[in-house]
Write a protein that holds these residues in place. Structure first.
Motif, short mmCIF file in Angstrom:
data_model
loop_
_atom_site.label_atom_id
_atom_site.label_comp_id
_atom_site.label_asym_id
_atom_site.label_seq_id
_atom_site.Cartn_x
_atom_site.Cartn_y
_atom_site.Cartn_z
N LEU A 115 -7.41 -1.78 7.79
CA LEU A 115 -6.81 -1.35 6.74
C LEU A 115 -7.68 -1.77 5.70
O LEU A 115 -8.00 -1.05 4.68
N SER A 146 0.27 11.16 3.56
CA SER A 146 -0.41 10.84 4.72
C SER A 146 -0.35 9.64 5.28
O SER A 146 -0.33 9.27 6.34
N TYR A 147 -0.17 8.31 4.38
CA TYR A 147 0.04 7.18 4.77
C TYR A 147 1.30 6.98 5.59
O TYR A 147 1.19 6.45 6.67
N SER A 148 2.41 7.60 5.01
CA SER A 148 3.43 7.41 5.67
C SER A 148 3.54 8.15 7.19
O SER A 148 4.30 7.51 8.13
N ASP A 181 0.71 -1.15 -0.11
CA ASP A 181 0.02 -0.01 0.06
C ASP A 181 0.90 1.26 -0.05
O ASP A 181 0.47 2.43 -0.58
N ASN A 182 1.97 1.00 0.41
CA ASN A 182 2.95 2.18 0.30
C ASN A 182 3.73 2.24 -0.89
O ASN A 182 4.29 3.60 -1.10
N MET A 206 -5.59 4.18 6.45
CA MET A 206 -4.86 2.99 5.94
C MET A 206 -3.52 2.98 6.78
O MET A 206 -3.17 1.93 7.07
N GLY A 207 -2.77 3.85 6.95
CA GLY A 207 -1.43 4.03 7.61
C GLY A 207 -1.75 3.65 9.14
O GLY A 207 -0.86 2.96 9.59
N ARG A 255 -6.39 7.35 3.08
CA ARG A 255 -5.12 6.92 3.23
C ARG A 255 -4.41 7.08 4.60
O ARG A 255 -3.70 6.24 4.85
N ALA A 256 -4.81 7.73 5.09
CA ALA A 256 -4.30 8.14 6.62
C ALA A 256 -4.79 6.99 7.70
O ALA A 256 -3.84 6.31 8.35
N PHE A 287 1.43 6.03 9.70
CA PHE A 287 2.30 4.75 9.96
C PHE A 287 3.34 5.23 10.85
O PHE A 287 3.62 4.29 11.89
#
Length: 513
Positions: A103, A71-73, A40-41, A126-127, A123-124, A76
């Protein structure tokens, strides 16, 4: 260090289940879940061009696309400490199930986003799911296999990064060729379903007799501090620049919050997250070395993607196929690392791996518009092998230095080094790249109208677009030359900062008495 909880074998809710009859099945489930998190990243990168299109995608601006990736990283990295603490408190099995549900649910919403803002928010989330999954999976592979097989299990777990790097661009390109862009997120659903079934059937409980007390205030400080720091770094790599209050204020606030977090935790008898784990030299030295290594890797892959698609003119799918060489090297290096460490010791095997990877970062100094693609593939393959030779033994040594009851907290720090290092690498090296490009392109702007001049200064990609509209192929050539100059400058910084990672390894990984 103060007394820490250890697992026991008697029955009861607070006890660990040991003697797992099929430990490698549990490892396989954990590796698949971790691969999904890393996929996903990477998979979104190939879809950015589609998402920017108002017809095929969302018409997202470049800033919105940057935040969709970041936003994911960001979440995360900020949530990793909380994920590790929860894994220690409730056991990695339960936290892994919760992370997979978060997720999968957020990925489903992301697939049907109607605007860029909604995509950034989902996406956040998901992180956040990834922040729960990663420390739980590392705790599983660190504790379930027999002691003699744990280094091999962690090597397999570390290989998931290479698999994700390989699958992300290729899978994304194939899905975008046949389906709506949301398919890249819906891919999460069948994989998460398989992982959930595997966790329920194959991963036993791993709880501790002295289950750690949750510390909401401490978790909030760590998340806010890390989030503010990473936010400021991302802003520094963008248009505001490193001297803007939008960069300086959140960075200083993040540092202040993290210092407060450390002081608060040090003063507690049973902290929610024991910062004294850094007193173990191998753990602290390994953290710094991995941070610098992923700093260089992420920054280099960032400008490599633009080089392949912009200067060389490859399609996104073709560029992704070239970059899979790095993934193949990572997997190979992971699997060979135990034998190399036996020959050279962990200390010198990891020093050699860092030096090999740094040399390939410096190879960009010699790349031009006509460099054979085969050489680029070979460079990425060697680079991946060097990185793979470092990650697996380094992770194993770091986790072995921790008390069993704190593997979740240690796994969270270990996992956070990747997104934090990657975010730093893209922000810092991306800023150097942009500044170098703007300086080199200035002579080509003399006779352009103001609106076109601003677009050309933004990026080499915008300059090529302006060159097509104005019918000026010379401007496109100038943009390519400026980008190559900027890439060389960034490569020098990547080489130097990555090589600095050998210092903590030499200092902290001395032979045990």
């Amino acid at each position: 260090m103060s007394s820490l909880p250890e697992p026991v074998t008697a029955g009861g809710e607070d006890h660990a289940v040991t003697g797992v009859p099929r430990p490698w099945f549990a490892v396989a489930v954990a590796v698949l879940a971790q691969t999904l998190v890393l996929l996903d990243n990477t998979i979104l990168n190939i879809a950015l061009d589609t998402l920017a299109d108002p017809v095929r995608g969302l018409g997202a601006s470049s800033a919105e696309l940057a935040w969709a990736v970041a936003s994911y990283s960001l979440v995360f990295a900020a949530g990793g400490f909380a994920g590790g603490a929860l894994a220690d408190r409730y056991g990695p099995r339960r936290v892994l199930i919760g992370g997979l549900l978060v997720l999968a649910g957020s990925a489903t919403v992301a697939a049907f986003s109607v605007n860029a803002t909604e995509l950034i928010v989902t996406r956040a989330f998901m992180g956040a799911g990834g922040a729960l999954i990663t420390p739980a999976t590392l705790a599983v592979v660190s504790r379930h296999p027999p002691a003699a097989a744990r280094t091999r299990a962690i090597a397999i777990w570390a290989s998931s990064g290479g698999v994700a790097v390989a699958l992300g661009p290729v899978a994304g390109g194939l899905l975008l060729s046949h389906f709506h862009w949301g398919a890249i997120f819906l891919l999460n659903l069948p994989v998460a379903a398989v992982c959930l079934a595997g966790v329920v059937k194959l991963v036993p409980e791993l709880l501790y007799a002295g289950r750690r007390v949750l510390d909401p205030a401490g978790l909030a400080l760590s998340m806010l501090g890390m989030g503010s720091l990473v936010y400021g770094i991302i802003e520094g790599g963008g248009r505001p620049g490193w001297t803007s209050p939008l960069t300086i204020v959140p960075v200083l606030a993040g540092v202040a919050l993290l210092v407060t977090f450390v002081l608060v935790q040090r003063g507690r008898e049973r902290p929610g997250f024991d910062v004294r784990l850094f007193a173990a030299p191998r753990f602290s030295g390994g953290t710094v070395a991995l941070l610098l290594l992923f700093f260089g890797l992420a920054g280099q892959l960032f400008y490599c993607a633009f080089y392949l698609q912009g200067v060389r003119g490859l399609s996104p799918l073709a560029a992704g196929a070239v970059m899979t060489a790095a993934a193949g090297g990572i997997v190979t290096g992971n699997q060979l690392s135990p034998a190399v460490c036996k020959l050279l010791t962990v200390r010198w095997a990891t020093v050699a791996g860092i030096c090999v990877a740094a040399a390939t970062f410096g190879a960009y100094l010699f790349f031009g518009p006509g460099t054979p693609v085969a050489w680029i593939v070979l460079m990425l393959l060697v680079q991946g092998a060097g990185i793979g030779a470092v990650v697996a033994p380094m992770t194993a040594e770091m986790m072995a230095a921790l008390p069993a009851g704190h593997t979740g907290a240690g796994a969270a720090i270990n996992a956070a080094t990747r997104p934090v290092g990657s975010t730093l690498g893209v922000a810092v090296l991306g800023s150097i790249l942009a500044a170098g490009y703007r300086t080199a392109i200035l002579p080509a702007l003399a006779d352009l109208p103001p609106s076109a001049r601003d677009r050309v200064l933004d990026s080499a990609e915008s300059a090529r677009s302006v060159a097509v509209v104005l019918g000026r192929p010379g401007l496109a050539a100038a943009a390519n030359d400026a980008y190559l100059h900027a890439m060389s400058v960034a490569a020098i910084w990547t080489l130097g900062l990555s090589l600095a990672g050998v210092l903590p390894v030499i200092a902290c990984f001395r032979p045990r008495k």
